[in-house]
Write an enzyme that holds these catalytic residues in place. Structure first.
Site, PDB file in Angstrom:
ATOM      1  N   ASP A 478      61.045 -31.253  31.684  1.00  0.00           N
ATOM      2  CA  ASP A 478      60.386 -32.212  30.560  1.00  0.00           C
ATOM      3  C   ASP A 478      59.419 -31.426  29.971  1.00  0.00           C
ATOM      4  O   ASP A 478      59.021 -30.312  30.346  1.00  0.00           O
ATOM      5  CB  ASP A 478      59.964 -33.149  31.553  1.00  0.00           C
ATOM      6  CG  ASP A 478      58.601 -32.839  32.389  1.00  0.00           C
ATOM      7  OD1 ASP A 478      58.102 -31.759  32.686  1.00  0.00           O
ATOM      8  OD2 ASP A 478      57.989 -33.999  33.120  1.00  0.00           O
ATOM      9  N   ASN A 486      51.174 -38.046  22.071  1.00  0.00           N
ATOM     10  CA  ASN A 486      51.278 -39.369  21.533  1.00  0.00           C
ATOM     11  C   ASN A 486      49.812 -39.816  21.542  1.00  0.00           C
ATOM     12  O   ASN A 486      49.548 -40.604  20.586  1.00  0.00           O
ATOM     13  CB  ASN A 486      51.783 -40.204  22.997  1.00  0.00           C
ATOM     14  CG  ASN A 486      53.439 -40.302  22.744  1.00  0.00           C
ATOM     15  OD1 ASN A 486      53.922 -39.645  21.732  1.00  0.00           O
ATOM     16  ND2 ASN A 486      54.048 -40.318  23.772  1.00  0.00           N
ATOM     17  N   ASP A 495      58.009 -38.384  18.770  1.00  0.00           N
ATOM     18  CA  ASP A 495      59.296 -38.230  18.523  1.00  0.00           C
ATOM     19  C   ASP A 495      59.810 -37.190  17.991  1.00  0.00           C
ATOM     20  O   ASP A 495      60.696 -36.539  18.267  1.00  0.00           O
ATOM     21  CB  ASP A 495      59.803 -39.522  17.845  1.00  0.00           C
ATOM     22  CG  ASP A 495      59.587 -40.962  18.596  1.00  0.00           C
ATOM     23  OD1 ASP A 495      59.435 -40.841  19.581  1.00  0.00           O
ATOM     24  OD2 ASP A 495      59.310 -41.979  17.905  1.00  0.00           O
ATOM     25  N   GLU A 521      60.127 -38.021  28.203  1.00  0.00           N
ATOM     26  CA  GLU A 521      60.299 -36.768  27.720  1.00  0.00           C
ATOM     27  C   GLU A 521      61.045 -35.858  28.615  1.00  0.00           C
ATOM     28  O   GLU A 521      60.794 -34.592  28.720  1.00  0.00           O
ATOM     29  CB  GLU A 521      58.828 -36.119  27.615  1.00  0.00           C
ATOM     30  CG  GLU A 521      58.161 -36.064  29.093  1.00  0.00           C
ATOM     31  CD  GLU A 521      57.405 -37.295  29.350  1.00  0.00           C
ATOM     32  OE1 GLU A 521      56.523 -37.049  30.498  1.00  0.00           O
ATOM     33  OE2 GLU A 521      57.777 -38.550  29.082  1.00  0.00           O
TER      34      GLU A 521
END
Length: 606
Positions: A478, A486, A495, A521
């Site tokens: 990840d 974010n 994104d 993620e």
């Protein structure tokens, strides 16, 4: 003597006239019966043709319904309404035509009832499609609802047509017998008249030798089917002159009757030959439609491009024998026509050709060369070859081309038209199914496989590794500090980071490796045929490449990115559903996170 002669001649004349009138009446009756038989044969032919036309219209209506549901093109819906109306009218006409046969009329009414029920079933998806509920309509069609009704209708129609053909054959045989009877009536009647005349005049032979010789010669010629024989207009006496005139008139009528009978026989023979020819043509077309129906069902069930190509390679040579060819379709970019299938010993390159190299695609209609230098040659064909190119159209859009090498006969054009419609419909449906499948197994943001597909693929690979003993490894990873992207830059920036990481992994791992977005993620990579130790170096290269990435969003640099990786290998003591393997890789990932992130660790369970 002359009075006696006149009396005898008069008596003889009465007998001859009566015989001639009887013969003419018999011939006229035979001719009328022959015409009646001819009308009955034509009546049966009309019943057969109308019933087969009604069935063809029903099949065409079903194709129109499916075309509308698949393509949403209203032209198919209008075609359905027209075909259904035509089929209903034709079967109603069959009911009227069989009024002279109660048993056949009962069968025709049963067929009409079944056809009405089939039309009602077909209309349900059409109404759903017109109200915008295409998914429901597609589901109804895919469920096969109404197939048993169609099978019952087909069975009843075959029985009806078989009975009508038997009746047609019976009527045709009856017509042949009546023709034969007419011939015998003519021959026996003529012979009888000759016998009567000869017997009567034999009594007067001494007094009327010359006239009698003339009459005998004429009658003899008539008896051997020489219809041109005539008596002189003057026979030396009033009685013989009148008799000669009567004889000549009789021969003229007989000649006319025989000529009419011969013409009727010729017309009946021509009509019979034409009916046999039409029947054979309809039979062949029925076989082609049945064959194409089987082909269409298989193509609709095809799941891969290879399966679709195999179906086309098997069925097209049966529909168009002795014509090698190939099927081309647009690639995803629509800038090339790539080969899908080839048959008949034809070997073509795999590169394909540009759309503007085929005149059929440029004109949107058939293009063919039936003789050398007879027309302009497509750039993808050889200069001296004879060929036929037929564009594949679906919803007014060209989706491919059917290439046939050789000359296409006129009767085969019907086969080609139906074949092209079926292949075009199947290609559209196949692409739609493939697109839907991609949507169900792909993550819409990254384009990687989703978790559902990962679980299915992992179960399959574990079963394969268990059977073969080949190694199997799993990577869990990840993005480090993903929440920072974010929080600092917004979810759109997050994104962008996920897309960049997915693109890097897609380019670094092998083609056989299955790269999936596990969730959020977090990502998973299934690596068949690889041990954890062998996989470390490859994953390390991916880790470094991602760490060196500079991700930008709206002109701003989002900062450095890094990922942590955990690797585990499957062993026989692990669960077959992959849950144990995932836990082992996830535990290694957790250790990598706790150990400072941006590193690769191998599970101790490996």
């Amino acid at each position: 003597m002359f009075a006696s002669l006149s009396a005898r001649v008069a008596a003889m004349g009465v007998v001859v006239v009566v015989a001639l009138i009887s013969l003419a009446g018999l011939l006229a009756d035979a001719s009328n019966r022959t015409d009646e038989s001819f009308r009955r044969v034509m009546h049966s032919a009309a019943v057969i043709e109308t019933m087969e036309t009604a069935l063809d219209e029903l099949h065409a209506a079903e194709s129109g319904q499916r075309g509308y549901i698949l393509t949403h093109n209203l032209a198919y819906a209008r075609s359905f309404d027209q075909r259904v109306g035509a089929a209903s009218r034709d079967v109603a006409r069959v009911v009227q035509l069989t009024a002279d046969n109660p048993l056949q009329q009962t069968r025709a009414r049963e067929i009409a009832r079944l056809m009405a029920e089939r039309i009602a079933v077909l209309a349900v998806p059409l109404r759903l499609g017109r109200s915008g509920r295409f998914d429901e309509a597609t589901a109804i069609i895919a469920s096969g609802r109404g197939l048993d009704l169609m099978e019952a209708l087909t069975l009843r129609a075959r029985g009806f047509l078989a009975e009508e053909r038997v009746l047609q054959t019976t009527r045709n045989n009856a017509a042949d017998r009546r023709l034969a009877a007419g011939k015998w009536i003519a021959l026996i009647g003529a012979a009888s008249v000759v016998a009567l005349v000869i017997i009567g005049f034999w009594l007067l032979v001494r007094a009327i030798r010359r006239p009698l010789d003339l009459m005998m010669a004429a009658m003899t010629e008539l008896g051997i089917a020489e219809r041109r024989a005539r008596l002189p207009a003057e026979m030396g006496s009033r009685e013989f002159t009148r008799l000669a005139r009567g004889y000549n008139a009789m021969v003229e009528r007989l000649d006319d009757a025989l000529a009419e009978q011969t013409e009727s026989e010729r017309r009946l023979r021509l009509a019979n030959d034409e009916l046999h020819g039409n029947s054979e043509t309809l039979r062949q077309r029925g076989e082609v439609i049945e064959l194409l129906g089987g082909m269409a069902h298989r193509m609709q069930a095809a799941r891969t491009d290879d399966e679709l190509a195999s179906i086309i390679q098997v069925f097209v040579p049966r529909v168009l024998p002795a014509l090698p060819g190939a099927l081309y379709a647009h690639n995803n970019s629509r800038n090339m026509l790539v080969p899908i299938a080839e048959w008949g010993g034809l070997h073509i390159g795999r590169d394909g050709f540009a759309p503007d190299q085929c005149w059929a695609l440029r004109r949107g209609r058939s293009h063919y060369v039936t003789e050398k230098h007879g027309d302009i040659v497509c750039a993808h064909a050889d200069t001296d070859e004879l060929y036929h190119c037929e564009p594949l159209l679906a919803g007014g859009e060209v989706i491919g081309v059917l290439y046939l090498r050789g000359r296409l006969e006129e009767e085969s054009r019907f086969r080609l038209t139906v074949l092209v419609e079926n292949i075009a419909s199947a290609l559209v449906n196949h692409r739609l199914q493939r697109s839907l499948r991609e949507q169900t197994i792909r993550d819409p943001l990254t384009g990687l496989f989703n978790r559902r597909y990962m679980e299915e693929a992992l179960t399959l690979e574990i079963a394969r590794a268990s059977r073969s003993g080949a190694p199997l490894s799993l990577v869990m990873c990840d993005v480090d500090h993903f929440k920072r992207f974010n929080d600092d830059f917004g979810h759109d920036a997050g994104d962008v980071v996920l897309k960049a990481v997915a693109a890097e992994m897609r380019g670094r791992f092998r083609d056989g490796d299955v790269i999936c977005r596990f969730g959020g993620e977090e990502f998973t990579i299934i690596a068949p045929g690889t041990t954890a130790e062998a996989l470390v170096n490859r994953v390390e290269m991916v880790r470094k490449a991602i760490a060196e990435q500079v991700v930008r969003h709206h002109g701003k640099t989002l900062g450095s990115t890094s990922m942590s990786f955990g690797i585990a290998s499957w062993t026989n003591d692990m669960a077959r559903d992959g849950s144990t393997l995932i836990q082992a890789a996830d535990a290694a990932l957790y250790q990598a996170k706790r150990g400072g992130r941006n590193q690769v660790l191998v599970s101790l369970a490996a």
